[in-house]
Design an enzyme around this catalytic site. Structure first.
Site, PDB file in Angstrom:
ATOM      1  N   ILE A   1       0.812  -1.214   0.000  1.00  0.00           N
ATOM      2  CA  ILE A   1       0.000   0.000   0.000  1.00  0.00           C
ATOM      3  C   ILE A   1       0.852   1.273   0.000  1.00  0.00           C
ATOM      4  O   ILE A   1       0.369   2.353  -0.364  1.00  0.00           O
ATOM      5  CB  ILE A   1      -0.941  -0.005   1.233  1.00  0.00           C
ATOM      6  CG1 ILE A   1      -2.062   1.028   1.082  1.00  0.00           C
ATOM      7  CG2 ILE A   1      -0.165   0.225   2.515  1.00  0.00           C
ATOM      8  CD1 ILE A   1      -3.066   0.685   0.032  1.00  0.00           C
ATOM      9  N   TYR A   2       2.125   1.195   0.389  1.00  0.00           N
ATOM     10  CA  TYR A   2       2.970   2.386   0.433  1.00  0.00           C
ATOM     11  C   TYR A   2       3.179   2.922  -0.983  1.00  0.00           C
ATOM     12  O   TYR A   2       3.803   2.281  -1.819  1.00  0.00           O
ATOM     13  CB  TYR A   2       4.321   2.083   1.076  1.00  0.00           C
ATOM     14  CG  TYR A   2       4.269   1.672   2.527  1.00  0.00           C
ATOM     15  CD1 TYR A   2       3.125   1.854   3.297  1.00  0.00           C
ATOM     16  CD2 TYR A   2       5.364   1.101   3.152  1.00  0.00           C
ATOM     17  CE1 TYR A   2       3.074   1.484   4.627  1.00  0.00           C
ATOM     18  CE2 TYR A   2       5.336   0.726   4.489  1.00  0.00           C
ATOM     19  CZ  TYR A   2       4.183   0.919   5.215  1.00  0.00           C
ATOM     20  OH  TYR A   2       4.149   0.535   6.542  1.00  0.00           O
ATOM     21  N   SER A   3       2.654   4.100  -1.228  1.00  0.00           N
ATOM     22  CA  SER A   3       2.707   4.723  -2.557  1.00  0.00           C
ATOM     23  C   SER A   3       2.193   3.778  -3.634  1.00  0.00           C
ATOM     24  O   SER A   3       2.676   3.787  -4.771  1.00  0.00           O
ATOM     25  CB  SER A   3       4.139   5.180  -2.892  1.00  0.00           C
ATOM     26  OG  SER A   3       4.579   6.150  -1.986  1.00  0.00           O
TER      27      SER A   3
END
Length: 344
Positions: A58-60
């Site tokens: 989900i990070y970036s």
């Protein structure tokens, strides 16, 4: 203490450094640290002795995983690589959660972005109240047998969920989770009450995150100094507002902790990281630098050892097992977030 003093991750036998490099800030677009600088930070961290990297799909929206894959490709066997699933990827709400259907898709996407043939630690980023926990655990066990992941873990699971996961795995002759990832800092101590004793009872390693509590312990928050400049202040309205009544306890505690650190010749960052590293349940503390200078500050803190006297002073400022706000736990249980679940 030193980065060279590796720690055993729970009952796995795997050795990792006491600091883990977190990658929430890495990526493109809205991420504060672009790909080129992110890769420099990762390589500097590895050269300094950090052996463990934690990221998430989900990070970036996958960009952080891609950056990590590029940075560690030539050093893959020297890195303990952890990533997570659960958060929604893209606009399709079905591309999220802890179901078997999503897990088997998500792991392939992460493997591709990370440019690797296996993930050392695969973690459920949050509990999924719509998916039976046995389904999640069975799917993760299948990934272990397939060699796509080596271990799996959880993040911010409640004490009851942690015990349930161990019981389900043992009852069904499956490999249980070996790691739990939780927030822990001078200002966020509730996990001392029950989560840490449970992880110690079952031999579960702990990756703690947020040693600076989102910036509250970076040194800029003090009584009477006004609102510090912070991207989080506008991104998370209210959470970092020094004038909000519900933040007054945290503000005064941060101010008192900064004074304590100064009296003992430490920066507040050094005090904060050393405190998190000191708890016997914590295997490694996840740090989230945005710049190489931030990384340097974190690395200096790894060598600090706190005396019993300093730890006693900390307990006088923030009592053990105290959180100032419910949301500091990392997630809010549905029955607390939605009134209809607690009313007839």
């Amino acid at each position: 203490m030193s980065l060279n003093e590796l720690r055993t991750l729970g009952r796995t036998g795997a050795l990792i450094s006491p600091l883990t490099l977190g990658t929430l800030n890495f990526g493109t677009g809205a991420a504060p640290t672009g790909p080129a600088e992110s890769i420099r930070i990762i390589k500097t961290a590895l050269d300094a002795g950090i052996t463990s990297i934690d990221t998430a799909d989900i990070y970036s929206q996958g960009e952080a995983e891609t950056v990590v894959g590029q940075a560690i490709h030539s050093r893959r066997d020297d890195v303990f690589l952890a990533t997570k699933f659960h958060g929604q990827m893209g606009s399709n709400p079905a591309h999220a959660g802890n179901s078997r259907r999503w897990i088997v898709r998500a792991v392939e996407d992460s493997l591709r972005r990370l440019n690797t043939d296996r993930i050392d630690l695969y973690q459920a980023h949050r509990p999924d109240y719509n998916t039976d926990l046995l389904e999640t655990i069975t799917a993760l066990n299948d990934l272990i047998r397939q060699g796509k992941i080596l271990y799996y873990g959880t993040s911010v699971f409640s004490p009851a969920q942690l015990v349930e996961a161990q019981w389900i795995a043992n009852t069904n002759h499956l490999t249980p989770p070996v790691v739990d990832q939780v927030p822990y800092s001078l200002l966020v101590r509730a996990n001392e009450r029950d989560v840490f004793p449970i992880t110690q009872q079952y031999g579960v390693g702990v990756l703690s995150y947020g040693p600076l509590d989102g910036g509250w312990l970076a040194g800029g928050y003090s009584v009477g100094a006004g609102q510090p400049e912070s991207s989080r202040f506008s991104a998370l309205p209210g959470r970092f507002d020094v004038n909000a009544p519900f933040n007054q306890g945290k503000l005064h505690a941060a101010d008192a902790l900064a004074q304590l650190a100064a009296r003992h010749g430490l920066t507040l960052i050094q005090l904060a990281v050393a405190f998190a590293l000191n708890h016997p349940a914590v295997t490694s503390v996840i740090i989230g630098p945005r710049t190489e200078d931030h990384l340097t500050d974190y690395l200096k803190a790894a060598d600090v050892v706190l005396s019993e006297a300093i730890l006693d002073e900390i307990d006088d400022i923030v009592a053990p097992a105290v959180n100032f706000l419910e949301r500091d736990a990392g997630t809010v249980a549905p029955h607390l977030e939605y009134p209809e679940l607690r009313r007839r």
